[in-house]
Design a protein around this motif. Sequence first.
Motif, short mmCIF file in Angstrom:
data_model
loop_
_atom_site.label_atom_id
_atom_site.label_comp_id
_atom_site.label_asym_id
_atom_site.label_seq_id
_atom_site.Cartn_x
_atom_site.Cartn_y
_atom_site.Cartn_z
N THR A 197 0.83 -1.21 0.00
CA THR A 197 0.00 0.00 0.00
C THR A 197 0.86 1.26 0.00
O THR A 197 0.52 2.27 -0.64
CB THR A 197 -0.94 0.00 1.22
OG1 THR A 197 -1.66 -1.25 1.26
CG2 THR A 197 -1.93 1.15 1.14
N THR A 224 0.99 4.35 -2.65
CA THR A 224 0.90 5.75 -2.18
C THR A 224 2.03 6.59 -2.78
O THR A 224 1.81 7.76 -3.15
CB THR A 224 0.97 5.79 -0.65
OG1 THR A 224 -0.09 4.98 -0.11
CG2 THR A 224 0.82 7.21 -0.14
N CYS A 246 -0.54 6.70 6.74
CA CYS A 246 -1.90 6.30 6.39
C CYS A 246 -2.87 7.47 6.58
O CYS A 246 -3.75 7.71 5.74
CB CYS A 246 -2.36 5.12 7.25
SG CYS A 246 -1.54 3.56 6.87
N ILE A 292 -5.19 9.53 3.91
CA ILE A 292 -6.64 9.70 4.06
C ILE A 292 -7.01 11.18 4.00
O ILE A 292 -8.04 11.56 3.43
CB ILE A 292 -7.11 9.08 5.40
CG1 ILE A 292 -6.92 7.56 5.37
CG2 ILE A 292 -8.58 9.41 5.67
CD1 ILE A 292 -7.16 6.87 6.70
N LEU A 346 -6.93 12.25 0.18
CA LEU A 346 -7.70 11.50 -0.82
C LEU A 346 -9.02 12.21 -1.13
O LEU A 346 -9.68 12.74 -0.22
CB LEU A 346 -7.99 10.09 -0.32
CG LEU A 346 -6.83 9.09 -0.39
CD1 LEU A 346 -7.24 7.78 0.27
CD2 LEU A 346 -6.42 8.84 -1.85
N LYS A 397 -14.51 8.87 4.71
CA LYS A 397 -13.29 9.05 5.50
C LYS A 397 -13.53 8.71 6.97
O LYS A 397 -12.67 8.11 7.64
CB LYS A 397 -12.78 10.49 5.38
CG LYS A 397 -12.15 10.83 4.04
CD LYS A 397 -11.53 12.23 4.08
CE LYS A 397 -10.84 12.55 2.74
NZ LYS A 397 -10.15 13.86 2.76
N ILE A 405 -13.44 4.98 7.55
CA ILE A 405 -12.07 4.46 7.62
C ILE A 405 -11.40 4.90 8.93
O ILE A 405 -10.67 4.14 9.56
CB ILE A 405 -11.25 4.97 6.41
CG1 ILE A 405 -11.91 4.51 5.11
CG2 ILE A 405 -9.81 4.49 6.49
CD1 ILE A 405 -11.24 5.08 3.86
N ARG A 440 -8.07 -1.23 7.41
CA ARG A 440 -7.84 0.14 6.94
C ARG A 440 -6.92 0.13 5.73
O ARG A 440 -7.17 0.82 4.73
CB ARG A 440 -7.25 0.97 8.08
CG ARG A 440 -7.26 2.45 7.84
CD ARG A 440 -7.17 3.26 9.13
NE ARG A 440 -5.96 3.02 9.88
CZ ARG A 440 -5.90 2.44 11.08
NH1 ARG A 440 -7.02 2.05 11.67
NH2 ARG A 440 -4.76 2.26 11.71
N LEU A 442 -7.63 1.31 1.75
CA LEU A 442 -6.77 2.30 1.10
C LEU A 442 -6.15 1.73 -0.17
O LEU A 442 -6.03 2.42 -1.19
CB LEU A 442 -5.67 2.77 2.07
CG LEU A 442 -6.14 3.60 3.27
CD1 LEU A 442 -4.97 3.90 4.19
CD2 LEU A 442 -6.79 4.90 2.79
#
Length: 555
Positions: free
Chosen positions: A468, A472, A510, A514, A517, A524, A527, A536, A540
């Motif tokens: 992840t 990102t 993370c 968030i 995004l 949101k 999450i 989570r 993502l």
Amino acid sequence: MDIFLCAFCQRALWDPVTVSCGHTFCRRCLGGDLPSKCRLCGGKSVLLGSRTVACNVLLCDLLEKCLDKGTQVARLKTDLQELLRSRDYRAALRSVQKGVALAPDDLTLRLCRSEVYVALQQYPDALEDLEVLCRQKPEESEILTNDASPLPGTVMELKSDASQNLKGSNSGKELTALVSFEGEPLQDLMGRKEVWLGEDASDHSQAALSIPEWLRKKSNSGFSAEKERDFEEGASAAEAKSTQEHKPDFADLLSTSDLECSLCIRMFFEPVTTPCGHTFCKECLERCLDHRPNCPLCKQSLREYLRAGKYNTTLLLEELMMAVFPLQLADRKRIHQAEMAELSNLTKNIPIFVCTMSFPGIVCPLHVFEPRYRLMMRRCQETGTKMFGMCMYENGKSFADYGCMLEIQKIAFLPDGRSLVDTIGKRRFQVLRRGHRDGYHTADIEYLDDEKVEGEELAELQILHDCTYQLTQRFYEHGDTTFRQLLMHHGPLPEKEEDIQASPDGPVWCWWLISILPLDLTRKLTIFSETSLKARLTQLKHILNVILESRDYNS
């Protein structure tokens, strides 16, 4: 009694003025122009926003209650002497008027007032005062001719001149003297055309003058150094004697109601005095200024006072309360400490700032302008926690069920009371109970912790985490112009953490992701409330794949 001594002249305070540093002096000791620095602490000595030097209203009332009449009159005489020496006759008249009101039978004050009237060329008033004086004490008429007059060359000297000319005159001759104890009223003499100083009209060595002209001529001669010194020494001696003899028990003269804030109706706590001369508890005044930059009592503008943002305690009042009401002051402090302890609790009744979503480890700058939130920021600073909760608004509720604790890192106050506050997210929480306090929302909360995993589950979680994070990085490195502008606010992508379970809220990156995004706030929040790091990261990862595929397709 020492409490009410001016720190500069060491006499009983007269027309006390409290300057911005918190020290109090006699108005006359400060001089016509307020000095730039305090004569005690060297701090700035200003009355912000005030065009005139205003006396401390509360201290004036306390002095009137605590100082006996003799001390007040003696202090007034000392002040009066200084006014006369500087030839400020208008101010001297105001001062002596106060003295006559306090001690109407004091012959010295009556006499002095007539002198001041002559200096101001208000001759009928001067003669009227002398007539009252002579009617009260006809047997002491010699006071009018003695040498204790503060203003030689005026009414008393004229009486002396007239008396000398009357000596040796023939008993059969009738001469007109300025002051007559047995004849017609003094004010009637003002209607006389002239007054003779010689033994008869043929003696031209002594001129015949109309009484107004005579008074006017004599009133211009001014002070003699000897008489000025005698009056000063007499006034100072009287004041010193009165001060020594009268050492009052303030507990018998004052009550706690004399030291109550007019806003909270409780004993002062950290009393501060505004440039207009009114005194309030520091917190009470700050809360009033949150709503309107004016004095709560007289409505004078306090914009410059507010702009300075420094409210120093009035030290004399602190000393007085400690000396006279130590037990009540201790109780007042305990109440304040209990209030601060309650405000310091970070699980019960924590203050809630209802605005937007914030996230652990992510900066959240705020512009605070509403009075309720100004109060909230101050309390967070005063308690030392420097923390409050942030929740977004949610339909049907005052605020959402989940939020983030924010810690104040820096606060800058603007001239009008608004503030710019730099904060950073700390811990997530769930709201258990909602409440209110002084206009803002509060809540009982429970902090959220991510579930811990071990063994194979941890290894799988680490792989998911790394995958992840790589997605990102792609998202971060190939963003469009709008995305780059967004990064100016949120900052760059945080580094990976070695231990992904070290924080109860999971890796900071993370939350950074968030926060930027392009998701609906409700999504949101879903999450955000998740306590499983695996769940989570899975969400993502899915969102990133969708965004990146869409970006590749459009390119």
